[in-house]
Design an enzyme around this catalytic site. Structure first.
Site, PDB file in Angstrom:
ATOM      1  N   SER A 196     -55.480  31.044 -15.540  1.00 41.02           N
ATOM      2  CA  SER A 196     -54.964  31.636 -14.307  1.00 41.02           C
ATOM      3  C   SER A 196     -55.038  30.629 -13.168  1.00 41.02           C
ATOM      4  CB  SER A 196     -55.785  32.880 -13.946  1.00 41.02           C
ATOM      5  OG  SER A 196     -55.439  33.359 -12.669  1.00 41.02           O
ATOM      6  N   GLY A 197     -53.990  30.575 -12.341  1.00 42.50           N
ATOM      7  CA  GLY A 197     -53.966  29.651 -11.218  1.00 42.50           C
ATOM      8  C   GLY A 197     -54.879  30.040 -10.071  1.00 42.50           C
ATOM      9  N   THR A 234     -36.311  32.173 -14.727  1.00 43.10           N
ATOM     10  CA  THR A 234     -36.320  30.932 -13.959  1.00 43.10           C
ATOM     11  C   THR A 234     -37.741  30.598 -13.532  1.00 43.10           C
ATOM     12  OG1 THR A 234     -34.108  31.421 -13.128  1.00 43.10           O
ATOM     13  CG2 THR A 234     -35.386  29.764 -11.938  1.00 43.10           C
ATOM     14  N   CYS A 316     -60.720  43.971 -10.988  1.00 43.93           N
ATOM     15  CA  CYS A 316     -59.695  44.819 -11.610  1.00 43.93           C
ATOM     16  C   CYS A 316     -60.186  46.243 -11.838  1.00 43.93           C
ATOM     17  CB  CYS A 316     -59.250  44.203 -12.936  1.00 43.93           C
ATOM     18  SG  CYS A 316     -58.486  42.576 -12.746  1.00 43.93           S
TER      19      CYS A 316
END
Length: 369
Positions: A196-197, A234, A316
């Site tokens: 994850s970034g 994209t 979460c």
């Protein structure tokens, strides 16, 4: 402000923000276009893939492909569902753990409903957890899935040892590693690795999935056939540019985190009714402890009044019990008062001291004598 909730998300670093802005202003072409602007965008993607591969390999890029996703949830879903579809002929058994993030555990719920046998092991039941996972693998096992670092306690798994033992037990079994909390913090090995970034100071909305050479996975998202038909749509060039910049700029170190953790635990040791839930098997950047007699949400909101931000566990779960702490043998009483502190490279000694000062004040304020 003292921000100590980096396991939930990190502040985007300056290098990331600069790279995103530059890509948006100068390299905004569709990477699928054949003209110069498209080629410039494609160069960003290719460079980012090399950077992430090198980071996964600890300086030596492993053989395989990196695809970009919207984040770790999509990466986990793609890895698990895709591997199950491609390799179900090898068996119907999946070995995982009772401490997985919902983005993995809920996918296993779906596969169980589809007739797969899902085995979930808990650390509290096994002194050698990695060995126990591997011992559960048999000829009918199609996949082993395990998080490298637990997001609530920092509990770390030796993924290289796990990978070797699983392949020895069944060479055909696919090994998936959820490396959301482990990426850039420890060595990683797996057939499929989710990243994850926004956990490493990039923007939200970008993640990646490493696919080892020779491993196949069915796509979760189909359409225009981008990224070798593995993830259509994209590509978000700007977010990818920022992701690469954040990986290159990452400054966290185990040594620094260990110093800060030791300072935190030393301060907490002088307070009564503190139970530390993160032991020596945990990475030092995540520290979970219970302030007995004070419910987590009360402590969290009291700290928030002083602009100190921590959590009680996974962001979460939104305050709901995740069940993960129970899998570590932590009682409901202790879980109800659990606090998670997660560090980053910018965390200072004064941040730790200010946190501890206010925890002590809140103990006096809320705990009944």
């Amino acid at each position: 402000m003292v921000y100590l909730d980096n396991a939930a998300t990190t502040k985007p670093c300056a290098e990331c923000c600069k790279a995103v802005a530059k890509a948006a202003a100068e390299r905004f072409g569709n990477p699928g276009s054949l003209h110069k602007m498209g080629i410039l965008s494609e160069q960003i993607i290719s460079s980012a893939k090399r950077t992430i591969l090198n980071a996964l390999g600890g300086g030596g890029a492993p053989e395989g492909e990196v695809i970009f996703t919207s984040g770790a949830t999509e990466s986990n879903n793609t890895a698990i569902l895709g591997a199950a579809e491609k390799y179900s002929r090898n068996g119907r058994k999946i070995v995982t753990t009772a401490i997985e993030h919902p983005s993995a555990s809920k996918v296993f719920d779906i596969l169980a409903e589809r007739g797969f046998e899902v085995i979930r092991l808990a650390p509290k039941e096994h002194e050698d957890f990695v060995g126990a996972i591997a011992d559960t693998v048999d000829d009918n096992t199609l996949m082993v899935s395990c998080m490298a670092v637990n997001n609530e306690t920092g509990y770390a798994v030796d993924t290289a040892r796990l990978y070797g033992l699983v392949k020895r037990a069944n060479p055909k079994a696919v090994v998936h590693i959820d490396a959301v909390q482990g990426f850039l913090k420890m060595p990683l090995e797996g057939d499929l690795i989710s990243v994850s970034g926004h956990k490493v100071h990039a923007f939200k909305g970008i993640g990646s999935l490493y696919i080892k050479k020779g491993i196949r996975t069915a796509p979760l998202v189909v359409g225009g056939g981008q990224q070798k038909n593995l993830r259509s749509g994209t590509e978000p060039v700007e977010l990818i540019a920022g992701f690469e910049a954040a990986v290159k700029a990452y400054r966290g170190s185990a040594e620094r985190f260990a110093e800060l953790k030791a300072r935190l635990l030393d301060n907490l040791s002088g307070m009564s009714g503190i139970c530390v839930n993160s032991d020596e098997k945990c990475l030092p950047n995540i520290i979970n402890f219970s302030v007995l007699g004070i419910r987590s949400e009360i402590m969290l909101h009291a700290l928030e009044e002083k602009e100190i931000y921590v959590s009680s566990g996974s962001a979460c779960s939104r305050g709901k019990k995740s069940g993960v702490l129970a899998a570590f043998g932590i009682s409901d009483r202790d879980a109800d008062s659990a606090v998670r502190v997660s560090l980053c490279a910018d965390t200072s000694e004064s941040d730790i001291d200010f946190l501890c000062e206010n925890i002590e004040n809140n103990i006096k304020r809320f705990r009944r004598s």
